[in-house]
Write a protein that holds these residues in place. Structure first.
Motif, PDB file in Angstrom:
ATOM      1  N   ASP A   3      74.888  85.885  34.578  1.00  0.00           N
ATOM      2  CA  ASP A   3      75.688  86.114  35.780  1.00  0.00           C
ATOM      3  C   ASP A   3      77.091  86.609  35.457  1.00  0.00           C
ATOM      4  O   ASP A   3      77.694  87.340  36.233  1.00  0.00           O
ATOM      5  N   ALA A   4      77.636  86.212  34.304  1.00  0.00           N
ATOM      6  CA  ALA A   4      78.991  86.612  33.936  1.00  0.00           C
ATOM      7  C   ALA A   4      79.037  88.017  33.344  1.00  0.00           C
ATOM      8  O   ALA A   4      80.099  88.603  33.255  1.00  0.00           O
ATOM      9  N   ASP A   5      77.884  88.545  32.930  1.00  0.00           N
ATOM     10  CA  ASP A   5      77.863  89.851  32.304  1.00  0.00           C
ATOM     11  C   ASP A   5      77.663  90.936  33.352  1.00  0.00           C
ATOM     12  O   ASP A   5      76.999  90.730  34.361  1.00  0.00           O
ATOM     13  N   VAL A   6      78.254  92.078  33.107  1.00  0.00           N
ATOM     14  CA  VAL A   6      78.120  93.236  33.988  1.00  0.00           C
ATOM     15  C   VAL A   6      77.445  94.335  33.183  1.00  0.00           C
ATOM     16  O   VAL A   6      77.911  94.700  32.107  1.00  0.00           O
ATOM     17  N   ILE A   7      76.338  94.844  33.703  1.00  0.00           N
ATOM     18  CA  ILE A   7      75.641  95.951  33.048  1.00  0.00           C
ATOM     19  C   ILE A   7      76.391  97.236  33.387  1.00  0.00           C
ATOM     20  O   ILE A   7      76.736  97.474  34.541  1.00  0.00           O
ATOM     21  N   ILE A   8      76.626  98.054  32.369  1.00  0.00           N
ATOM     22  CA  ILE A   8      77.277  99.342  32.586  1.00  0.00           C
ATOM     23  C   ILE A   8      76.374 100.430  32.039  1.00  0.00           C
ATOM     24  O   ILE A   8      75.887 100.333  30.912  1.00  0.00           O
ATOM     25  N   THR A   9      76.149 101.455  32.857  1.00  0.00           N
ATOM     26  CA  THR A   9      75.344 102.589  32.416  1.00  0.00           C
ATOM     27  C   THR A   9      75.990 103.893  32.877  1.00  0.00           C
ATOM     28  O   THR A   9      76.638 103.940  33.922  1.00  0.00           O
ATOM     29  N   THR A  10      75.793 104.927  32.074  1.00  0.00           N
ATOM     30  CA  THR A  10      76.276 106.253  32.465  1.00  0.00           C
ATOM     31  C   THR A  10      75.255 106.960  33.353  1.00  0.00           C
ATOM     32  O   THR A  10      75.541 108.017  33.910  1.00  0.00           O
ATOM     33  N   MET A  11      74.061 106.359  33.486  1.00  0.00           N
ATOM     34  CA  MET A  11      73.013 106.945  34.323  1.00  0.00           C
ATOM     35  C   MET A  11      73.287 106.648  35.792  1.00  0.00           C
ATOM     36  O   MET A  11      74.073 105.765  36.123  1.00  0.00           O
ATOM     37  N   ASN A  12      72.625 107.382  36.674  1.00  0.00           N
ATOM     38  CA  ASN A  12      72.798 107.168  38.112  1.00  0.00           C
ATOM     39  C   ASN A  12      71.911 106.059  38.651  1.00  0.00           C
ATOM     40  O   ASN A  12      72.020 105.691  39.817  1.00  0.00           O
ATOM     41  N   ASP A  13      71.003 105.572  37.821  1.00  0.00           N
ATOM     42  CA  ASP A  13      70.166 104.438  38.194  1.00  0.00           C
ATOM     43  C   ASP A  13      70.004 103.571  36.956  1.00  0.00           C
ATOM     44  O   ASP A  13      70.507 103.895  35.879  1.00  0.00           O
ATOM     45  N   LEU A  14      69.304 102.468  37.102  1.00  0.00           N
ATOM     46  CA  LEU A  14      69.120 101.534  36.000  1.00  0.00           C
ATOM     47  C   LEU A  14      67.638 101.189  35.928  1.00  0.00           C
ATOM     48  O   LEU A  14      67.146 100.415  36.752  1.00  0.00           O
ATOM     49  N   PRO A  15      66.905 101.810  35.011  1.00  0.00           N
ATOM     50  CA  PRO A  15      65.466 101.576  34.931  1.00  0.00           C
ATOM     51  C   PRO A  15      65.134 100.081  34.849  1.00  0.00           C
ATOM     52  O   PRO A  15      65.776  99.336  34.121  1.00  0.00           O
ATOM     53  N   GLY A  16      64.143  99.682  35.644  1.00  0.00           N
ATOM     54  CA  GLY A  16      63.734  98.292  35.669  1.00  0.00           C
ATOM     55  C   GLY A  16      64.493  97.452  36.674  1.00  0.00           C
ATOM     56  O   GLY A  16      64.206  96.275  36.852  1.00  0.00           O
ATOM     57  N   TYR A  17      65.491  98.063  37.326  1.00  0.00           N
ATOM     58  CA  TYR A  17      66.304  97.360  38.315  1.00  0.00           C
ATOM     59  C   TYR A  17      66.335  98.177  39.608  1.00  0.00           C
ATOM     60  O   TYR A  17      66.172  99.390  39.579  1.00  0.00           O
ATOM     61  N   GLU A  18      66.576  97.500  40.698  1.00  0.00           N
ATOM     62  CA  GLU A  18      66.815  98.202  41.955  1.00  0.00           C
ATOM     63  C   GLU A  18      68.203  97.835  42.456  1.00  0.00           C
ATOM     64  O   GLU A  18      68.661  96.708  42.303  1.00  0.00           O
ATOM     65  N   VAL A  19      68.887  98.826  43.021  1.00  0.00           N
ATOM     66  CA  VAL A  19      70.211  98.603  43.594  1.00  0.00           C
ATOM     67  C   VAL A  19      70.016  97.973  44.965  1.00  0.00           C
ATOM     68  O   VAL A  19      69.329  98.533  45.815  1.00  0.00           O
ATOM     69  N   VAL A  20      70.627  96.805  45.164  1.00  0.00           N
ATOM     70  CA  VAL A  20      70.471  96.110  46.445  1.00  0.00           C
ATOM     71  C   VAL A  20      71.757  96.131  47.273  1.00  0.00           C
ATOM     72  O   VAL A  20      71.723  95.870  48.471  1.00  0.00           O
ATOM     73  N   GLU A  21      72.886  96.469  46.627  1.00  0.00           N
ATOM     74  CA  GLU A  21      74.135  96.604  47.375  1.00  0.00           C
ATOM     75  C   GLU A  21      75.079  97.515  46.597  1.00  0.00           C
ATOM     76  O   GLU A  21      75.135  97.468  45.374  1.00  0.00           O
ATOM     77  N   VAL A  22      75.811  98.353  47.334  1.00  0.00           N
ATOM     78  CA  VAL A  22      76.782  99.269  46.737  1.00  0.00           C
ATOM     79  C   VAL A  22      78.162  98.889  47.246  1.00  0.00           C
ATOM     80  O   VAL A  22      78.380  98.766  48.458  1.00  0.00           O
ATOM     81  N   TYR A  23      79.114  98.700  46.319  1.00  0.00           N
ATOM     82  CA  TYR A  23      80.476  98.319  46.689  1.00  0.00           C
ATOM     83  C   TYR A  23      81.455  99.482  46.635  1.00  0.00           C
ATOM     84  O   TYR A  23      82.520  99.423  47.219  1.00  0.00           O
ATOM     85  N   GLY A  24      81.101 100.530  45.898  1.00  0.00           N
ATOM     86  CA  GLY A  24      81.977 101.690  45.807  1.00  0.00           C
ATOM     87  C   GLY A  24      82.602 101.828  44.426  1.00  0.00           C
ATOM     88  O   GLY A  24      82.248 101.131  43.482  1.00  0.00           O
ATOM     89  N   GLU A  25      83.550 102.747  44.343  1.00  0.00           N
ATOM     90  CA  GLU A  25      84.173 103.075  43.069  1.00  0.00           C
ATOM     91  C   GLU A  25      85.041 101.937  42.553  1.00  0.00           C
ATOM     92  O   GLU A  25      85.765 101.292  43.309  1.00  0.00           O
ATOM     93  N   VAL A  26      84.934 101.702  41.251  1.00  0.00           N
ATOM     94  CA  VAL A  26      85.820 100.774  40.552  1.00  0.00           C
ATOM     95  C   VAL A  26      86.309 101.472  39.289  1.00  0.00           C
ATOM     96  O   VAL A  26      85.689 102.420  38.815  1.00  0.00           O
TER      97      VAL A  26
END
Length: 116
Positions: A3-26
């Protein structure tokens, strides 16, 4: 995923995961100054050619620090991942370097259970 870790990827999606909420640019931003002696040494290196190891180290540390700040910003939004991460680097005057890491903060969840 911790829970404390944040996955970071340069890809537009994350294989094996689904995006359930978008917060915007950080973003995570770091501005660092190089000491005067380092700048003089770098000036000589530009004449002779070759790697300027002091600047390489400075920019590597700056990128790592910017990514740490990016993760922190994502957590503050409630995100557990950042997709489409990019770096942007600029000089400020001739004595400072700005490094920004930026992307889209999202919450992801596993799309399927990993094999045991």
């Amino acid at each position: 995923m911790d829970d404390a870790d944040v996955i970071i990827t340069t890809m537009n999606d994350l294989p094996g995961y689904e995006v359930v909420e978008v917060y915007g640019e950080v973003f995570g931003l770091v501005v660092r100054a190089r000491n005067a002696f380092g700048n003089i040494g770098a000036s000589f290196r530009t004449i002779a050619g070759g790697e300027v190891k002091g600047y390489t180290k400075l920019l590597t540390e700056s990128r790592n620090h910017a990514v740490d700040r990016l993760k922190e910003a994502a957590r503050e939004h409630g995100a557990n991942a950042v997709i489409a991460m990019r770096f942007d680097c600029n000089d400020i005057g001739s004595v400072m370097s700005e490094v920004a890491a930026y992307g889209t903060a999202v919450t992801v969840r596993r799309a399927y259970a990993p094999p045991a």
